[in-house]
Motif scaffolding. Structure first.
Motif, PDB file in Angstrom:
ATOM      1  N   ARG A  26      37.440  48.045  46.969  1.00 52.61           N
ATOM      2  CA  ARG A  26      36.637  47.644  45.661  1.00 52.61           C
ATOM      3  C   ARG A  26      36.378  46.225  45.579  1.00 52.61           C
ATOM      4  N   GLU A  27      35.156  45.940  45.162  1.00 57.66           N
ATOM      5  CA  GLU A  27      34.867  44.628  44.621  1.00 57.66           C
ATOM      6  C   GLU A  27      35.794  43.808  44.070  1.00 57.66           C
ATOM      7  N   TYR A  28      36.208  44.312  42.918  1.00 57.73           N
ATOM      8  CA  TYR A  28      37.116  43.605  42.008  1.00 57.73           C
ATOM      9  C   TYR A  28      38.433  43.300  42.564  1.00 57.73           C
ATOM     10  N   HIS A  29      38.908  44.198  43.473  1.00 55.32           N
ATOM     11  CA  HIS A  29      40.005  44.006  44.385  1.00 55.32           C
ATOM     12  C   HIS A  29      39.871  42.696  45.680  1.00 55.32           C
ATOM     13  N   LYS A  30      38.680  42.955  46.137  1.00 56.52           N
ATOM     14  CA  LYS A  30      38.229  42.068  47.312  1.00 56.52           C
ATOM     15  C   LYS A  30      38.507  40.725  46.705  1.00 56.52           C
ATOM     16  N   GLU A  31      37.859  40.352  45.671  1.00 57.89           N
ATOM     17  CA  GLU A  31      38.162  39.002  45.086  1.00 57.89           C
ATOM     18  C   GLU A  31      39.348  38.523  44.771  1.00 57.89           C
ATOM     19  N   VAL A  32      40.298  39.177  44.515  1.00 59.24           N
ATOM     20  CA  VAL A  32      41.858  39.002  44.147  1.00 59.24           C
ATOM     21  C   VAL A  32      42.685  38.832  45.538  1.00 59.24           C
ATOM     22  N   ILE A  33      42.460  39.936  46.127  1.00 60.08           N
ATOM     23  CA  ILE A  33      43.574  40.293  47.098  1.00 60.08           C
ATOM     24  C   ILE A  33      42.858  39.629  48.429  1.00 60.08           C
ATOM     25  N   GLY A  34      41.683  39.821  48.815  1.00 66.40           N
ATOM     26  CA  GLY A  34      40.908  39.565  49.900  1.00 66.40           C
ATOM     27  C   GLY A  34      41.429  40.462  50.922  1.00 66.40           C
ATOM     28  N   LYS A  35      41.643  40.272  52.208  1.00 70.43           N
ATOM     29  CA  LYS A  35      42.228  41.136  53.242  1.00 70.43           C
ATOM     30  C   LYS A  35      43.518  41.406  53.636  1.00 70.43           C
ATOM     31  N   ASP A  36      44.548  40.935  52.845  1.00 72.85           N
ATOM     32  CA  ASP A  36      45.666  41.159  53.187  1.00 72.85           C
ATOM     33  C   ASP A  36      46.128  42.447  52.646  1.00 72.85           C
ATOM     34  N   CYS A  37      46.297  43.430  53.281  1.00 72.68           N
ATOM     35  CA  CYS A  37      46.548  44.926  53.086  1.00 72.68           C
ATOM     36  C   CYS A  37      48.188  44.941  52.371  1.00 72.68           C
ATOM     37  N   LYS A  38      48.864  43.994  53.043  1.00 76.94           N
ATOM     38  CA  LYS A  38      50.225  44.038  52.547  1.00 76.94           C
ATOM     39  C   LYS A  38      50.633  43.862  50.907  1.00 76.94           C
ATOM     40  N   THR A  39      49.584  43.225  50.667  1.00 75.58           N
ATOM     41  CA  THR A  39      49.551  42.737  49.299  1.00 75.58           C
ATOM     42  C   THR A  39      49.951  44.111  48.320  1.00 75.58           C
ATOM     43  N   CYS A  40      49.206  45.037  48.778  1.00 69.68           N
ATOM     44  CA  CYS A  40      49.104  46.394  47.843  1.00 69.68           C
ATOM     45  C   CYS A  40      50.113  47.282  48.713  1.00 69.68           C
ATOM     46  N   HIS A  41      50.039  47.469  50.144  1.00 73.25           N
ATOM     47  CA  HIS A  41      50.514  48.388  50.873  1.00 73.25           C
ATOM     48  C   HIS A  41      52.244  47.937  51.171  1.00 73.25           C
ATOM     49  N   ASP A  42      52.912  47.799  50.139  1.00 74.57           N
ATOM     50  CA  ASP A  42      54.150  47.082  50.241  1.00 74.57           C
ATOM     51  C   ASP A  42      55.275  48.210  51.072  1.00 74.57           C
ATOM     52  N   ASN A  43      54.815  49.509  51.066  1.00 76.39           N
ATOM     53  CA  ASN A  43      55.545  50.489  51.772  1.00 76.39           C
ATOM     54  C   ASN A  43      55.014  50.567  52.934  1.00 76.39           C
ATOM     55  N   GLY A  44      54.317  49.784  53.625  1.00 75.30           N
ATOM     56  CA  GLY A  44      53.696  49.930  55.016  1.00 75.30           C
ATOM     57  C   GLY A  44      52.307  50.135  54.744  1.00 75.30           C
ATOM     58  N   ILE A  45      51.402  49.801  55.747  1.00 74.45           N
ATOM     59  CA  ILE A  45      50.053  50.084  55.990  1.00 74.45           C
ATOM     60  C   ILE A  45      49.467  51.456  55.835  1.00 74.45           C
ATOM     61  N   LYS A  46      50.159  52.366  56.459  1.00 71.38           N
ATOM     62  CA  LYS A  46      49.984  53.889  56.303  1.00 71.38           C
ATOM     63  C   LYS A  46      50.310  54.634  55.314  1.00 71.38           C
TER      64      LYS A  46
END
Length: 117
Positions: A26-46
């Motif tokens: 989502r656009e509103y998450h892109k602005e804050v998180i960028g492309k660092d998936c681990k920011t949200c995927h704290d239990n692993g990317i999958k």
């Protein structure tokens, strides 16, 4: 050698496709998180993000206040409801990479027009 190049090209193409799918957010998450998936995927990317990952940025009390209903419909608040209070896991209704139908819609017929899937 030609077979090796073909295999490498195919592998590289598949990796690009997978990474392109994972970047859709989502656009509103892109602005804050960028492309660092681990920011949200704290239990692993999958794995789905934990509620704690969501609550790093989203305050449940603020969400409950923003989605509050009238006094007569007060328990239809998706972030503070009769069944789960404020404890409903975020992933039950929200999906970052694919829209989700809110869990409450399995039994209830009310609409929440501001729902961000």
């Amino acid at each position: 050698m030609i077979k090796l190049k073909a295999v490498l090209a195919l592998t590289f193409g598949c990796l690009l496709t997978l990474s392109a799918q994972a970047v859709e957010q989502r656009e509103y998450h892109k602005e804050v998180i960028g492309k660092d998936c681990k920011t949200c995927h704290d239990n692993g990317i999958k794995q789905f993000p934990s509620d704690q990952a969501c609550l790093q940025c989203h305050d449940i009390d603020d969400l409950a206040e923003q989605t509050a209903r009238s006094e007569e419909d007060q328990w239809q608040n998706p972030h503070n409801n009769l069944h789960y209070g404020k404890e409903l896991p975020c992933q039950e209704c929200h999906g970052e990479h694919q829209p989700k139908k809110p869990m409450c819609n399995n039994c209830h017929t009310f609409k929440f027009d501001k729902h961000k899937e």
